[in-house]
Design an enzyme around this catalytic site. Structure first.
Site, PDB file in Angstrom:
ATOM      1  CG  ASN A  13      -1.788   0.847   1.748  1.00  0.00           C
ATOM      2  OD1 ASN A  13      -2.847   0.582   2.377  1.00  0.00           O
ATOM      3  ND2 ASN A  13      -1.997   1.355   0.465  1.00  0.00           N
ATOM      4  CG  ASN A  68      -8.144   8.426   0.329  1.00  0.00           C
ATOM      5  OD1 ASN A  68      -7.182   7.215   1.221  1.00  0.00           O
ATOM      6  ND2 ASN A  68      -8.990   8.718   1.335  1.00  0.00           N
ATOM      7  CB  CYS A  77      -4.099   5.721   6.817  1.00  0.00           C
ATOM      8  SG  CYS A  77      -2.507   4.128   5.040  1.00  0.00           S
ATOM      9  CG  ASN A 165     -10.743   4.011   8.268  1.00  0.00           C
ATOM     10  OD1 ASN A 165     -10.153   3.051   9.139  1.00  0.00           O
ATOM     11  ND2 ASN A 165      -9.703   3.648   7.784  1.00  0.00           N
ATOM     12  CD  GLU A 219      -7.733   2.313   1.815  1.00  0.00           C
ATOM     13  OE1 GLU A 219      -6.456   2.989   2.013  1.00  0.00           O
ATOM     14  OE2 GLU A 219      -6.533   1.377   1.068  1.00  0.00           O
ATOM     15  NE  ARG A 220     -14.493   6.305   3.443  1.00  0.00           N
ATOM     16  CZ  ARG A 220     -14.533   6.587   4.377  1.00  0.00           C
ATOM     17  NH1 ARG A 220     -15.811   7.144   4.171  1.00  0.00           N
ATOM     18  NH2 ARG A 220     -13.744   7.253   5.509  1.00  0.00           N
ATOM     19  CB  CYS A 228      -6.597  -1.554   3.414  1.00  0.00           C
ATOM     20  SG  CYS A 228      -7.640  -0.220   4.469  1.00  0.00           S
ATOM     21  CB  THR A 230      -7.845   0.875   9.675  1.00  0.00           C
ATOM     22  OG1 THR A 230      -7.884   1.169   7.733  1.00  0.00           O
ATOM     23  CG2 THR A 230      -7.186   1.502   9.823  1.00  0.00           C
TER      24      THR A 230
END
Length: 327
Positions: A13, A68, A77, A165, A219-220, A228, A230
């Site tokens: 990531n 993002n 994050c 989140n 991931e949003r 990701c 989280t």
């Protein structure tokens, strides 16, 4: 305007880290969003999942803000926090520190290598809440734990939680991992929909064996990512709630970008999760930016961290083989 940055990643990531502590550069809110869209574009000379802005903090060692690739700001994050943890600890010659995030001041510290010669850091993931209004998720109940949402699937069960989140987690079988189900429902809940007005991170979780899981996340604001942080933390907690794993025990979490370790802690005040994984530097770069319009830039200097990249590749290959053997 010249900007120094570090391309880094946690479990594949990847991010561009920009230091604002010294005051050499400073951005408005609009500039941060535009900068993320410009520099993170995969068709540009850089490209990343997001930008990590490291700033001064009045209460902690430093402050992290995460934007993002689409210009939206994330409240947290985990993979990015590991990279910031390394940067701040090395900057101030510390083994541990406290980093301010949007909703909490979180403990971070250097750990024993996850894999030989791979810089490894632990970051605290909290607070955790199961109240659907905190995501928000618009349903006629206060929580959703291992239950169906029929408008999403008549077969899969979901758990909704914020860490902080928002995450929607489903424990699935291998056939679901290899299908288009996750893509379809993730795109739905991250577009105009009656359930998640602000969108949500969607994770499918497959138990590989006791103490080991595979997590794939949409991931949003990003889409499917290698990992990701989280989401892997939230997924680990959900497996404990479903008696697949145990609190206070190490859970090896595999993903398309490698692996991390999670430990779920249960306290009177609720849950917190330790996320332990790599903080790898890919390169340092200096860019020349058109500061008037933020529409173009040039890379004028670049220094690769080849040894770190090659070593992480070995971890990635080892992790991929384990997943293939146990999926």
């Amino acid at each position: 305007m010249k900007i120094d940055l570090i391309k880094c990643h946690g479990s594949g990531n990847d991010f561009l880290l920009i230091d604002e502590i010294e005051g050499a550069v400073s951005f408005t809110e609009e500039e941060r969003a535009n900068l993320a869209k410009l520099l993170c574009n995969r068709h540009s000379k850089l490209g990343a999942d997001g930008i990590l802005f490291v700033l001064n903090s009045e209460q902690s060692d430093a402050r992290m803000r995460v934007f993002n690739a689409d210009g939206s700001e994330a409240s947290m994050c985990g993979n990015g926090l590991r990279c910031v943890a390394r940067y701040v600890c090395e900057k101030y010659h510390k083994e541990e520190a406290v980093i301010e995030t949007m909703k909490a001041h979180l403990q971070v510290k250097k750990e024993e290598d996850l894999y030989p010669k791979i810089p490894t850091y632990m970051v605290e993931i909290s607070p955790v809440t199961f109240e659907v209004e905190d995501l928000p998720l618009q349903i006629e109940q206060e929580t959703l734990q291992n239950e169906k949402i029929l408008s999403l699937s008549d077969r899969l069960s979901f758990t909704a939680l914020a860490v902080p989140n928002p995450h929607l987690v489903s424990i699935v079988e291998a056939k679901d991992i290899h299908s288009d189900v996750q893509k379809q429902l993730s795109e739905y809940v991250n577009g105009p929909n009656p359930l998640f007005p602000d969108g949500v991170n969607v994770s499918f979780v497959k138990l590989l064996q006791k103490g080991a899981i595979y997590v794939r996340t949409f991931e949003r604001g990003v889409g499917f990512t290698n990992a990701c942080g989280t989401a892997m933390s939230a997924s680990s907690l959900v497996t404990c709630l479903n008696s697949l794993n145990e609190v206070e025990q190490v859970i090896e979490v595999y993903n398309n970008g490698g692996k991390v370790r999670c430990v779920v802690h249960e306290k009177d005040s609720g849950y917190s999760i330790e996320l332990i994984g790599n903080a790898t530097y890919v390169y340092k770069a200096t860019i020349e930016l058109d500061e008037k319009q933020l529409t173009q830039f040039e890379v004028i200097e670049k220094q690769d961290f080849d040894s770190e990249t090659l070593q992480y590749k070995k971890l990635e290959e080892t992790a991929s083989e384990f997943v293939r053997s146990n999926m």
